[in-house]
Design an enzyme around this catalytic site. Structure first.
Site, short mmCIF file in Angstrom:
data_model
loop_
_atom_site.label_atom_id
_atom_site.label_comp_id
_atom_site.label_asym_id
_atom_site.label_seq_id
_atom_site.Cartn_x
_atom_site.Cartn_y
_atom_site.Cartn_z
N LYS A 110 0.83 -1.21 0.00
CA LYS A 110 0.00 0.00 0.00
C LYS A 110 0.86 1.26 0.00
O LYS A 110 0.48 2.28 -0.56
CB LYS A 110 -0.97 0.00 1.18
CG LYS A 110 -2.12 -0.97 0.97
CD LYS A 110 -3.26 -0.73 1.94
CE LYS A 110 -4.42 -1.68 1.67
NZ LYS A 110 -5.43 -1.67 2.72
N LYS A 192 -3.16 -10.28 -7.24
CA LYS A 192 -4.47 -10.68 -6.70
C LYS A 192 -5.55 -9.70 -7.17
O LYS A 192 -5.26 -8.52 -7.41
CB LYS A 192 -4.43 -10.79 -5.18
CG LYS A 192 -4.41 -9.49 -4.47
CD LYS A 192 -4.77 -9.62 -2.99
CE LYS A 192 -4.81 -8.22 -2.44
NZ LYS A 192 -5.52 -7.90 -1.33
N LYS A 195 -9.97 -4.61 -4.99
CA LYS A 195 -11.03 -3.61 -5.14
C LYS A 195 -10.52 -2.29 -5.68
O LYS A 195 -11.24 -1.56 -6.33
CB LYS A 195 -11.64 -3.32 -3.76
CG LYS A 195 -12.61 -4.35 -3.28
CD LYS A 195 -13.27 -3.88 -2.00
CE LYS A 195 -12.74 -4.65 -0.81
NZ LYS A 195 -13.32 -4.30 0.46
P1 TYM Z 1 -10.75 -6.25 2.72
O1 TYM Z 1 -12.01 -5.48 2.65
O2 TYM Z 1 -9.57 -5.72 1.98
O3 TYM Z 1 -10.99 -7.74 2.27
C1 TYM Z 1 -12.09 -8.48 2.76
C2 TYM Z 1 -11.78 -9.97 2.69
O4 TYM Z 1 -11.60 -10.40 1.34
C3 TYM Z 1 -10.40 -11.15 1.23
N1 TYM Z 1 -9.84 -10.95 -0.14
C4 TYM Z 1 -9.59 -11.93 -1.01
N2 TYM Z 1 -9.73 -13.27 -0.94
C5 TYM Z 1 -9.39 -14.00 -2.04
N3 TYM Z 1 -8.91 -13.45 -3.19
C6 TYM Z 1 -8.76 -12.11 -3.31
N4 TYM Z 1 -8.31 -11.58 -4.44
C7 TYM Z 1 -9.10 -11.29 -2.18
N5 TYM Z 1 -9.06 -9.95 -1.97
C8 TYM Z 1 -9.53 -9.77 -0.70
C9 TYM Z 1 -9.49 -10.57 2.31
O5 TYM Z 1 -8.47 -11.48 2.66
C10 TYM Z 1 -10.48 -10.34 3.43
O6 TYM Z 1 -10.68 -11.53 4.16
N6 TYM Z 1 -7.87 -6.35 6.73
C11 TYM Z 1 -9.18 -6.91 6.33
C12 TYM Z 1 -10.29 -6.22 7.05
C13 TYM Z 1 -10.29 -6.41 8.53
C14 TYM Z 1 -10.41 -7.65 9.24
C15 TYM Z 1 -10.41 -7.32 10.61
C16 TYM Z 1 -10.48 -8.97 8.84
C17 TYM Z 1 -10.24 -5.44 9.48
N7 TYM Z 1 -10.30 -5.97 10.71
C18 TYM Z 1 -10.48 -8.31 11.61
C19 TYM Z 1 -10.55 -9.97 9.81
C20 TYM Z 1 -10.55 -9.62 11.17
C21 TYM Z 1 -9.29 -6.83 4.82
O7 TYM Z 1 -8.40 -7.21 4.13
O8 TYM Z 1 -10.44 -6.33 4.28
#
Ligand code: TYM
Length: 325
Positions: A110, A192, A195
């Site tokens: 990032k 990967k 979003k």
């Molecule tokens: P975020 O919103 O970036 O992603 C949400 C979830 O989607 C998964 N993910 C994927 N899985 C497979 N292939 C992909 N290309 C892909 N892109 C995203 C992410 O691994 C995630 O599970 N940091 C977290 C948000 C968070 C969180 C937490 C998660 C904040 N606090 C506490 C668990 C527990 C995140 O990446 O959000």
């Protein structure tokens, strides 16, 4: 088991978020106590527009419900509405070595992507994430592969806290699927699906059937003609095969057999149909929920109250152990 996971209200949800995380969330809510959080405080660490944040929070809440999260079974709430997240995040800061944060892959990625906005929140992101889970004494965290390192840090910090202040937290386990934990970009299958990348690299959960078909038909494929699963030699086709497999319930080997002698175009056309059909009920439910604003707000309010009860109890214990009361 108590399950906790979160999603950022940064953009529309894509099929990677679904196959890596949300699909597990839906399964888990049947037999566990599940808490799912819209992590708006995390979303502030990358450039965003304050005017549209509330709309995005609403859309993300609707999206997870449309994808199968049942508010009767799971707690759904917005992170910033439970103040204890920020408080516990601060307290955990005081036991987190900076070196641990600087080596986090997501921070490095990032920082490269948003060069003009390398803020302290970006570095501190996994500490707040640790607070999210431990505030509820979460035992397992269903996430995609990219979050593995963050869950490892959670375990380290739980251990550290317990050593310093007495047994308080269990070390949460990560739940990362063998298949689907890392869905790749349709444009560059070595990266990967993300979003914050261009729209044609992602299949969004509520894309129209036309957009889904267009994106899949123009997805980057590999040299050769055979539909074969081979991550190193054929990353593009392998990614599409994985999506096909996960949505159809067929194994990649079965699909290889089914498409013997057929070209990439025929395979992609069939995949587009599978994806369009799978997401059809999601689109329908999303449309319906978009018209039920009051209902959605009510779900989030109830979620906030339920989450608060647990969070306040943990904070009382933490403040006591840390000598704050
Ligand atoms: P975020 O919103 O970036 O992603 C949400 C979830 O989607 C998964 N993910 C994927 N899985 C497979 N292939 C992909 N290309 C892909 N892109 C995203 C992410 O691994 C995630 O599970 N940091 C977290 C948000 C968070 C969180 C937490 C998660 C904040 N606090 C506490 C668990 C527990 C995140 O990446 O959000």
């Amino acid at each position: 088991m108590r399950i906790f996971s979160g999603i950022q209200p940064t953009n529309q949800l894509h099929i990677g978020n679904y196959l890596g995380a949300i699909k597990q969330w839906v399964q888990l809510q049947k037999d566990n106590e599940c808490i799912y959080c819209i992590v708006d405080l995390h979303a502030l660490t990358i450039p965003y527009d304050p005017k549209t944040l509330q709309q995005k929070i609403k859309e993300t809440s609707i999206a997870i419900m449309a994808a199968g999260i049942d508010p009767e079974k799971s707690i759904i709430f917005v992170q910033s509405q439970v103040k204890e997240h920020a408080e516990l995040g601060w307290l955990f800061n005081t036991i987190t070595p900076i070196g641990e944060l600087e080596r986090m892959t997501q921070y490095k990625d990032k920082s490269k992507k948003f060069k003009e906005n390398i803020n302290a929140g970006l570095l501190d992101y996994p500490v707040l994430q640790t607070a999210d889970v431990l505030l509820y004494k979460g035992e397992a965290v269903p996430v995609g592969k990219d979050q593995e390192q963050h869950i490892e840090l959670m375990r380290t910090l739980a251990r550290k806290f317990n050593q310093k202040f007495g047994q308080t937290f269990k070390e949460p386990a990560s739940m990362i699927l063998k298949e689907g934990a890392k869905i790749m970009s349709l444009v560059d299958p070595k990266k990967k699906m993300s979003k914050s990348d261009e729209a044609k690299s992602c299949i969004f959960l509520f894309d129209s059937p036309e957009d889904i078909t267009k994106k899949i038909m123009s997805a980057t494929t590999d040299s050769g003609k055979e539909v074969k699963y081979n991550l190193t030699k054929k990353p593009g086709i392998s990614n599409l095969l994985m999506i096909y497999s996960l949505l159809s319930g067929k194994t990649t080997q079965d699909l290889e057999k089914e498409f013997v002698g057929k070209n990439y175009g025929e395979f992609k056309k069939s995949l587009a149909q599978v994806v369009v059909q799978y997401l059809e009920p999601f689109r329908r439910k999303q449309k319906e929920l978009m018209t039920r604003e009051v209902y959605v707000q009510e779900i989030l309010k109830q979620g906030q109250h339920k989450a608060q009860v647990i969070a306040q109890e943990t904070m009382r214990e933490v403040r006591e152990k840390m000598g704050l009361i």
